[in-house]
Design a protein around this motif. Structure first.
Motif, PDB file in Angstrom:
ATOM      1  N   GLY A  38       0.780  -1.232   0.000  1.00 43.11           N
ATOM      2  CA  GLY A  38       0.000   0.000   0.000  1.00 43.11           C
ATOM      3  C   GLY A  38       0.810   1.279   0.000  1.00 43.11           C
ATOM      4  N   VAL A  39       2.132   1.162   0.017  1.00 44.61           N
ATOM      5  CA  VAL A  39       3.014   2.336  -0.043  1.00 44.61           C
ATOM      6  C   VAL A  39       3.576   2.420  -1.452  1.00 44.61           C
ATOM      7  N   VAL A  40       3.536   3.631  -2.042  1.00 48.61           N
ATOM      8  CA  VAL A  40       4.119   3.848  -3.366  1.00 48.61           C
ATOM      9  C   VAL A  40       5.158   4.956  -3.279  1.00 48.61           C
ATOM     10  N   TRP A  41       6.200   4.821  -4.111  1.00 49.44           N
ATOM     11  CA  TRP A  41       7.194   5.871  -4.221  1.00 49.44           C
ATOM     12  C   TRP A  41       7.846   5.764  -5.587  1.00 49.44           C
ATOM     13  N   ALA A  42       8.443   6.841  -6.006  1.00 48.46           N
ATOM     14  CA  ALA A  42       9.109   6.840  -7.307  1.00 48.46           C
ATOM     15  C   ALA A  42      10.211   7.881  -7.319  1.00 48.46           C
ATOM     16  N   GLU A  43      11.193   7.629  -8.172  1.00 46.00           N
ATOM     17  CA  GLU A  43      12.212   8.608  -8.501  1.00 46.00           C
ATOM     18  C   GLU A  43      11.918   9.025  -9.932  1.00 46.00           C
ATOM     19  N   TYR A  44      12.142  10.292 -10.244  1.00 41.76           N
ATOM     20  CA  TYR A  44      11.946  10.719 -11.625  1.00 41.76           C
ATOM     21  C   TYR A  44      12.954  11.772 -12.022  1.00 41.76           C
ATOM     22  N   ALA A  45      13.197  11.831 -13.328  1.00 50.37           N
ATOM     23  CA  ALA A  45      14.146  12.791 -13.894  1.00 50.37           C
ATOM     24  C   ALA A  45      13.896  12.849 -15.390  1.00 50.37           C
ATOM     25  N   GLY A  46      14.398  13.910 -15.996  1.00 52.51           N
ATOM     26  CA  GLY A  46      14.295  14.066 -17.444  1.00 52.51           C
ATOM     27  C   GLY A  46      13.645  15.374 -17.812  1.00 52.51           C
ATOM     28  N   GLY A  47      14.002  15.881 -18.979  1.00 47.64           N
ATOM     29  CA  GLY A  47      13.491  17.188 -19.384  1.00 47.64           C
ATOM     30  C   GLY A  47      14.047  18.261 -18.465  1.00 47.64           C
ATOM     31  N   ASP A  48      13.182  19.104 -17.937  1.00 48.69           N
ATOM     32  CA  ASP A  48      13.621  20.190 -17.047  1.00 48.69           C
ATOM     33  C   ASP A  48      13.908  19.732 -15.625  1.00 48.69           C
ATOM     34  N   VAL A  49      13.584  18.483 -15.295  1.00 45.98           N
ATOM     35  CA  VAL A  49      13.741  17.981 -13.931  1.00 45.98           C
ATOM     36  C   VAL A  49      15.067  17.221 -13.802  1.00 45.98           C
ATOM     37  N   VAL A  50      15.916  17.688 -12.864  1.00 46.94           N
ATOM     38  CA  VAL A  50      17.177  17.015 -12.574  1.00 46.94           C
ATOM     39  C   VAL A  50      16.911  15.772 -11.734  1.00 46.94           C
ATOM     40  N   ARG A  51      16.098  15.941 -10.693  1.00 47.76           N
ATOM     41  CA  ARG A  51      15.758  14.832  -9.796  1.00 47.76           C
ATOM     42  C   ARG A  51      14.456  15.160  -9.111  1.00 47.76           C
ATOM     43  N   GLY A  52      13.597  14.146  -9.032  1.00 47.78           N
ATOM     44  CA  GLY A  52      12.329  14.287  -8.322  1.00 47.78           C
ATOM     45  C   GLY A  52      12.010  13.022  -7.562  1.00 47.78           C
ATOM     46  N   HIS A  53      11.214  13.177  -6.523  1.00 52.57           N
ATOM     47  CA  HIS A  53      10.785  12.043  -5.712  1.00 52.57           C
ATOM     48  C   HIS A  53       9.309  12.206  -5.389  1.00 52.57           C
ATOM     49  N   LEU A  54       8.606  11.096  -5.337  1.00 53.88           N
ATOM     50  CA  LEU A  54       7.228  11.126  -4.859  1.00 53.88           C
ATOM     51  C   LEU A  54       7.053   9.991  -3.869  1.00 53.88           C
ATOM     52  N   VAL A  55       6.150  10.198  -2.903  1.00 58.45           N
ATOM     53  CA  VAL A  55       5.867   9.185  -1.899  1.00 58.45           C
ATOM     54  C   VAL A  55       4.418   9.321  -1.464  1.00 58.45           C
ATOM     55  N   GLY A  56       3.764   8.176  -1.282  1.00 59.39           N
ATOM     56  CA  GLY A  56       2.374   8.209  -0.856  1.00 59.39           C
ATOM     57  C   GLY A  56       1.810   6.818  -0.685  1.00 59.39           C
ATOM     58  N   THR A  57       0.496   6.715  -0.891  1.00 62.95           N
ATOM     59  CA  THR A  57      -0.209   5.465  -0.634  1.00 62.95           C
ATOM     60  C   THR A  57      -1.069   5.058  -1.831  1.00 62.95           C
ATOM     61  N   ARG A  58      -1.393   3.773  -1.848  1.00 62.54           N
ATOM     62  CA  ARG A  58      -2.339   3.248  -2.831  1.00 62.54           C
ATOM     63  C   ARG A  58      -3.436   2.503  -2.080  1.00 62.54           C
ATOM     64  N   GLU A  59      -4.664   2.900  -2.349  1.00 66.03           N
ATOM     65  CA  GLU A  59      -5.825   2.191  -1.833  1.00 66.03           C
ATOM     66  C   GLU A  59      -6.654   1.801  -3.040  1.00 66.03           C
ATOM     67  N   GLY A  60      -6.667   0.516  -3.353  1.00 66.90           N
ATOM     68  CA  GLY A  60      -7.367   0.050  -4.544  1.00 66.90           C
ATOM     69  C   GLY A  60      -6.711   0.642  -5.777  1.00 66.90           C
ATOM     70  N   ASP A  61      -7.482   1.377  -6.547  1.00 72.29           N
ATOM     71  CA  ASP A  61      -6.960   1.992  -7.764  1.00 72.29           C
ATOM     72  C   ASP A  61      -6.802   3.493  -7.627  1.00 72.29           C
ATOM     73  N   ARG A  62      -6.512   3.943  -6.409  1.00 69.62           N
ATOM     74  CA  ARG A  62      -6.305   5.370  -6.138  1.00 69.62           C
ATOM     75  C   ARG A  62      -4.955   5.569  -5.477  1.00 69.62           C
ATOM     76  N   LEU A  63      -4.134   6.421  -6.100  1.00 61.78           N
ATOM     77  CA  LEU A  63      -2.856   6.831  -5.512  1.00 61.78           C
ATOM     78  C   LEU A  63      -3.036   8.220  -4.914  1.00 61.78           C
ATOM     79  N   ASP A  64      -2.416   8.456  -3.773  1.00 67.56           N
ATOM     80  CA  ASP A  64      -2.425   9.772  -3.138  1.00 67.56           C
ATOM     81  C   ASP A  64      -0.998  10.023  -2.670  1.00 67.56           C
ATOM     82  N   PHE A  65      -0.318  11.001  -3.292  1.00 65.18           N
ATOM     83  CA  PHE A  65       1.085  11.214  -2.945  1.00 65.18           C
ATOM     84  C   PHE A  65       1.481  12.685  -3.011  1.00 65.18           C
ATOM     85  N   ARG A  66       2.634  12.954  -2.422  1.00 61.58           N
ATOM     86  CA  ARG A  66       3.255  14.266  -2.518  1.00 61.58           C
ATOM     87  C   ARG A  66       4.551  14.099  -3.302  1.00 61.58           C
TER      88      ARG A  66
END
Length: 125
Positions: A38-66
């Motif tokens: 039920g915990v989701v997180w990701a790293e992202y980069a590319g284009g104008d973004v050098v580095r990004g992170h997201l973290v949050g939760t998944r309940e069924g088919d709904r993600l809620d993250f910052r």
């Protein structure tokens, strides 16, 4: 988008289907997702973004993250996103996102999809 998906996001790489406003996430951005209990997180980069992170939760088919990101111009920004998890017609994961910046003005919607199998660019994360 077809029916909701309970497929795990863990290990998937997703990319936006369209560019957002200049200086934000775009089609060259890659998100490397992880999911456990039920915990989701990701790293992202590319284009104008050098580095990004997201973290949050998944309940069924709904993600809620910052998310928080660093851009090439040295600025940082953060926000909140709620996503509906579904699948494309060919079975790839698709996230329909509604987001809002918390560190600056602005909000919107976007779509990211699992990259098709085959040689892909790295995430840079």
């Amino acid at each position: 988008m077809t029916a909701p998906s309970r497929r795990s996001l863990d290990g998937l790489v997703l990319a936006p289907v369209a560019d957002q406003a200049p200086g934000q996430v775009g089609t060259r951005t890659r998100f490397a997702y992880h999911e456990r209990d039920g915990v989701v997180w990701a790293e992202y980069a590319g284009g104008d973004v050098v580095r990004g992170h997201l973290v949050g939760t998944r309940e069924g088919d709904r993600l809620d993250f910052r998310y928080v990101q660093l851009k090439h111009d040295g600025t940082t920004s953060s926000g909140h996103c709620v996503s509906a998890v579904g699948e494309t017609a060919d079975g790839r994961i698709r996230l329909e996102e509604t987001w809002e910046w918390e560190s600056q003005e602005g909000s919107g919607t976007s779509v990211v999809e699992e990259l098709a199998p085959g040689p892909q660019e790295g995430t840079g994360a």
